[in-house]
Design an enzyme around this catalytic site. Structure first.
Site: not given
Ligand code: NAP
Length: 285
Positions: A54, A98, A121
């Site tokens: 990412k 994460q 997200d």
């Protein structure tokens, strides 16, 4: 039938390039560089790979990526304090924590602490609620990435029988909402579903996100179906495989995603899109 490949790697590359061009336009207009803060708790090797990918995708697209690596024993309060600081930081447009988090931390509390306008997200209840009400803003990356892949490949969805195997908050549930919004007739299957095979056999669009290698036998796939395999499973020899028996499914399907090179790259490209959107729409970068 021999399935055609839904080329996530290629289409993700196109999306990343579009994001890069847009970031260049922002900067040329004298506006601020979009920024993504990625928080990793502990040093789980799989999470480290995802975070690295990412980070590197952000850099290539001109998005500022700030990594926050915190020790696995961090307290929940200290993690919430970090999220609060990132919420207040005007250079940060998106915050990504994460997952999975260690057992002593409640993931839902942490996700809910992220301001909805920085929730790139798309997991915050506000953003999931908006998706449910057909008023999406920041959409969960993996299902949105699947939709982009299908749209850009030119797969018609309206009126199709869509079966989603897996009902998690990050894959199956929002995937169902996306396909419902696209006017599919949706069925969501999970570990308590009776006669999974019968449901899968009906699917004109089949999306699988379970996390068990080769879980769906190829012969269950309906002739001509579009198969999207979200699963990423690492085998003992180090290779990656999906949740669908790829060889068998290729004989039945019209289109299929490979693993790797299907949904995974689309998820990352979508994260960049969401970060850019958060910057432009909510924070006026
Ligand atoms: P998860 O949270 O463990 O959810 C798995 C889902 O599968 C649950 O809804 C579970 O049902 C269902 N399930 C388990 N066993 C089943 C069975 N025998 N029959 C039918 N359904 C069953 O996993 P996840 O986070 O959604 O991830 C799923 C897979 O997608 C993993 O391989 C993960 O690595 C991959 N993934 C890939 C990407 C990407 O970018 N490509 C992104 C995210 C995840 P219950 O709800 O009843 O427990």
């Amino acid at each position: 039938m021999s399935a055609q490949i839904l080329d996530g790697k290629k289409i993700a590359g196109e999306i990343r390039e579009l994001v890069h061009q847009e970031v260049k336009h922002l900067l040329a207009d004298g506006r601020r560089q979009p920024g993504l803060a990625v928080v990793q708790v502990g040093d789980d090797p799989a999470s480290s790979v995802y975070v690295r990918n990412k980070h590197s995708a952000c850099e290539k697209a001109g998005i500022l990526s700030i990594k926050h690596e915190v020790p696995v024993e961090i307290s929940q309060q200290a993690l919430l304090d970090l999220v609060d600081a990132l919420n207040e930081d005007p250079t940060v447009d998106g915050i990504l924590v994460q997952l999975p988090l260690p057992a002593h931390i409640d993931s839902e509390t942490v996700i809910e602490r992220i301001h909805a306008d920085k929730d790139v997200d798309g997991f915050h209840p506000y953003n999931m609620g908006r998706l449910t009400l057909k008023m999406p803003l920041l959409r969960p990356c993996t299902p949105k990435g699947v939709m982009t892949l299908l749209e850009r490949t030119g797969i018609p969805l309206e009126g199709k029988e869509a079966v989603i195997v897996g009902a998690s908050n990050i894959v199956g549930r929002p995937m169902t909402l996306e396909l419902l919004t696209a006017r599919c007739t949706t069925t969501t299957c999970h570990s308590k579903t009776a006669d999974l095979e019968a449901h899968v056999r009906r699917a004109e669009v089949l999306v699988v996100g379970v996390g068990i290698p080769n879980f769906i036998p190829g012969e269950w796939v309906r002739e001509g179906a579009v198969v999207v395999d979200v699963g990423i499973n690492r085998l003992e020899d180090g290779t990656l495989t999906g949740d669908v028996d790829f060889e068998g499914a290729c004989r039945q399907a019209s289109w299929i995603t490979p693993v790797p090179g299907g949904v995974g790259p689309m998820t990352i490209a979508t994260l960049l899109q969401n970060t850019l959107k958060a910057a432009e729409v909510f924070h006026n970068a």
